[in-house]
Design an enzyme around this catalytic site. Structure first.
Site, PDB file in Angstrom:
ATOM      1  N   GLY A  10     -15.751   7.557  22.764  1.00  0.00           N
ATOM      2  CA  GLY A  10     -14.407   7.061  23.041  1.00  0.00           C
ATOM      3  C   GLY A  10     -13.557   8.093  23.755  1.00  0.00           C
ATOM      4  N   VAL A  12     -10.858   9.656  22.774  1.00  0.00           N
ATOM      5  CA  VAL A  12     -10.527  10.817  21.946  1.00  0.00           C
ATOM      6  C   VAL A  12     -11.781  11.643  21.666  1.00  0.00           C
ATOM      7  CG1 VAL A  12      -9.594  11.570  19.725  1.00  0.00           C
ATOM      8  CG2 VAL A  12      -8.530   9.673  20.936  1.00  0.00           C
ATOM      9  N   SER A  38     -23.323   3.067  21.605  1.00  0.00           N
ATOM     10  CA  SER A  38     -23.288   4.396  22.230  1.00  0.00           C
ATOM     11  C   SER A  38     -24.416   5.317  21.785  1.00  0.00           C
ATOM     12  CB  SER A  38     -21.944   5.070  21.943  1.00  0.00           C
ATOM     13  OG  SER A  38     -21.734   5.209  20.561  1.00  0.00           O
ATOM     14  N   CYS A 128      -0.042   9.403  17.115  1.00  0.00           N
ATOM     15  CA  CYS A 128       0.257  10.245  18.271  1.00  0.00           C
ATOM     16  C   CYS A 128       1.757  10.416  18.515  1.00  0.00           C
ATOM     17  CB  CYS A 128      -0.415   9.672  19.522  1.00  0.00           C
ATOM     18  SG  CYS A 128      -0.066   7.920  19.810  1.00  0.00           S
ATOM     19  N   SER A 158      -3.045   5.184  27.809  1.00  0.00           N
ATOM     20  CA  SER A 158      -4.023   6.000  27.088  1.00  0.00           C
ATOM     21  C   SER A 158      -3.992   5.760  25.585  1.00  0.00           C
ATOM     22  CB  SER A 158      -3.780   7.487  27.370  1.00  0.00           C
ATOM     23  OG  SER A 158      -2.453   7.857  27.018  1.00  0.00           O
ATOM     24  N   GLY A 159      -2.834   5.338  25.070  1.00  0.00           N
ATOM     25  CA  GLY A 159      -2.728   5.080  23.643  1.00  0.00           C
ATOM     26  C   GLY A 159      -3.597   3.944  23.170  1.00  0.00           C
ATOM     27  N   ARG A 233       5.150  -0.043  25.366  1.00  0.00           N
ATOM     28  CA  ARG A 233       4.037   0.315  26.242  1.00  0.00           C
ATOM     29  C   ARG A 233       4.522   0.294  27.679  1.00  0.00           C
ATOM     30  NH1 ARG A 233      -0.039   2.682  24.258  1.00  0.00           N
ATOM     31  NH2 ARG A 233      -0.699   0.953  22.902  1.00  0.00           N
ATOM     32  N   HIS A 240       2.582  10.327  26.487  1.00  0.00           N
ATOM     33  CA  HIS A 240       3.666   9.524  25.934  1.00  0.00           C
ATOM     34  C   HIS A 240       4.998  10.262  26.095  1.00  0.00           C
ATOM     35  CE1 HIS A 240       0.701   6.875  24.544  1.00  0.00           C
ATOM     36  NE2 HIS A 240       0.743   7.079  23.236  1.00  0.00           N
TER      37      HIS A 240
END
Length: 336
Positions: A10, A12, A38, A128, A158-159, A233, A240
């Site tokens: 992923g 992150v 994966s 985050c 990206s969040g 968003r 952010h």
């Protein structure tokens, strides 16, 4: 030191690989875990190929000192006992354990010592938006206790993960090409738009994302601080931004606030309006610190202060914060 990353494929998980390498984290043996989808994929770490193993309920974590987990709350809950049963410290990036009373919720610049008391060998990474906000709030809290916070967030694609970032690219291409726009990872088209909803709504009209900022901030700061958030968003790709208003017990001047931010741990002051210098997400992606600017006295409250912050959601808002927790444990001799 033996280190594991769960959710390695992923956004992150990939950031974990980059951050560990950037910071020369003392990894002697690296294990990568993922889903059926994966497993078998390989990644290069420090010049060596590492193959992703299938996450299973077995003894694969025996001998692992630290496991960084970022595969979603459901996976974290299901595999927590498997990961920690042999003494592995699990630093979890999901929402699974953040508000559990026996799990510390840690931002190293703010409450690193909380990581030393972990009855279940689990340490939670905050949300985050909370992470970057409390790094900034800590600098103000040292000057005067913060009574309340109003915050509006401007959260990049990206969040919502790597696939969401790819979708934003594709949406912009489709709009410019006059094609039908694909909407999958967001509630609506994000390109050329804003969406004033992140996560689902709760009974009080706030979303779960907004309530995370309320609850997590109190736990991290060990404070009665009240936070009212609106999370939005925006069609930025990464990093952010947050517009923050704080009310303190005693008035704080702009000069005092600037000095506190300039000296604050994990903060960079970028506040020169006359030269149009202020933090912007386009230019700060991939950076470690939280950047602060647009510092002003509130015009309606002598104890009010307003400022603007930007931080990389995937880095400080996720992977970097977790790695910093691990580094703190190393300095305290918890892991060697």
């Amino acid at each position: 030191m033996k280190v594991a990353i769960v959710g390695a494929s992923g956004a992150v998980g990939q950031e974990f690989l980059r951050v560990l390498e950037e910071r020369n984290f003392p990894v002697d043996d690296l294990l990568l875990f993922g889903s059926v989808r994966s497993a078998g994929t390989s990644y290069i770490y420090n010049g060596k190929e590492v193959v992703v193993k299938l996450l299973q309920h077995n003894d694969d974590f025996k001998g692992v000192d630290i496991a960084f987990t970022s595969a979603g709350a459901g996976t974290s809950r299901e595999y927590a006992d498997t990961i920690t049963k042999h003494g592995t410290i699990m630093i979890d990036n999901s929402s699974a354990f953040r508000m559990d009373v026996d799990v510390p919720l840690v931002v190293p610049e703010v409450n690193a010592e909380d990581a030393l008391v972990r009855p279940r060998n689990i340490i939670a990474n905050p949300n985050c938006t909370t992470i970057q906000m409390v790094v900034a709030l800590k600098a103000i809290e040292r000057l005067s206790h913060i009574k309340s916070v109003h915050v509006s967030t401007y959260q990049a694609a990206s969040g919502a993960g790597a696939a969401a970032m790819a979708e934003l690219y594709e949406q912009y291409r489709q709009v410019l090409a006059g094609e039908d726009v694909t909407v999958d990872k967001f509630a609506y088209q994000l390109a050329f738009n804003l969406i004033p909803q992140i996560d689902v709504f709760t009974d009080n009209g706030y979303t779960k994302e907004e309530m995370k900022m309320y609850n997590e901030t109190q736990k991290i700061l060990h404070s009665d601080i009240r936070v009212s958030a609106t999370c939005v968003r925006v069609p930025a790709l990464r990093s952010h931004s947050e517009s923050i208003w704080v009310e303190t017990e005693s008035p704080i001047s702009v000069e005092e606030a600037r000095a506190a931010f300039a000296e604050g741990d994990g903060l960079v002051l970028m506040d020169n309006p006359s030269e149009k210098e202020y933090p912007m997400p386009l230019f700060l992606a991939g950076k470690d610190p939280v950047f602060v600017g647009r510092i002003r006295k509130d015009l309606s409250n002598e104890c009010g202060l307003t400022f603007w912050i930007v931080g990389d959601q995937i880095k400080k808002g996720a992977a970097l914060n977790a790695v910093q927790i691990a580094e703190y444990l190393i300095t305290k001799g918890v892991v060697k």
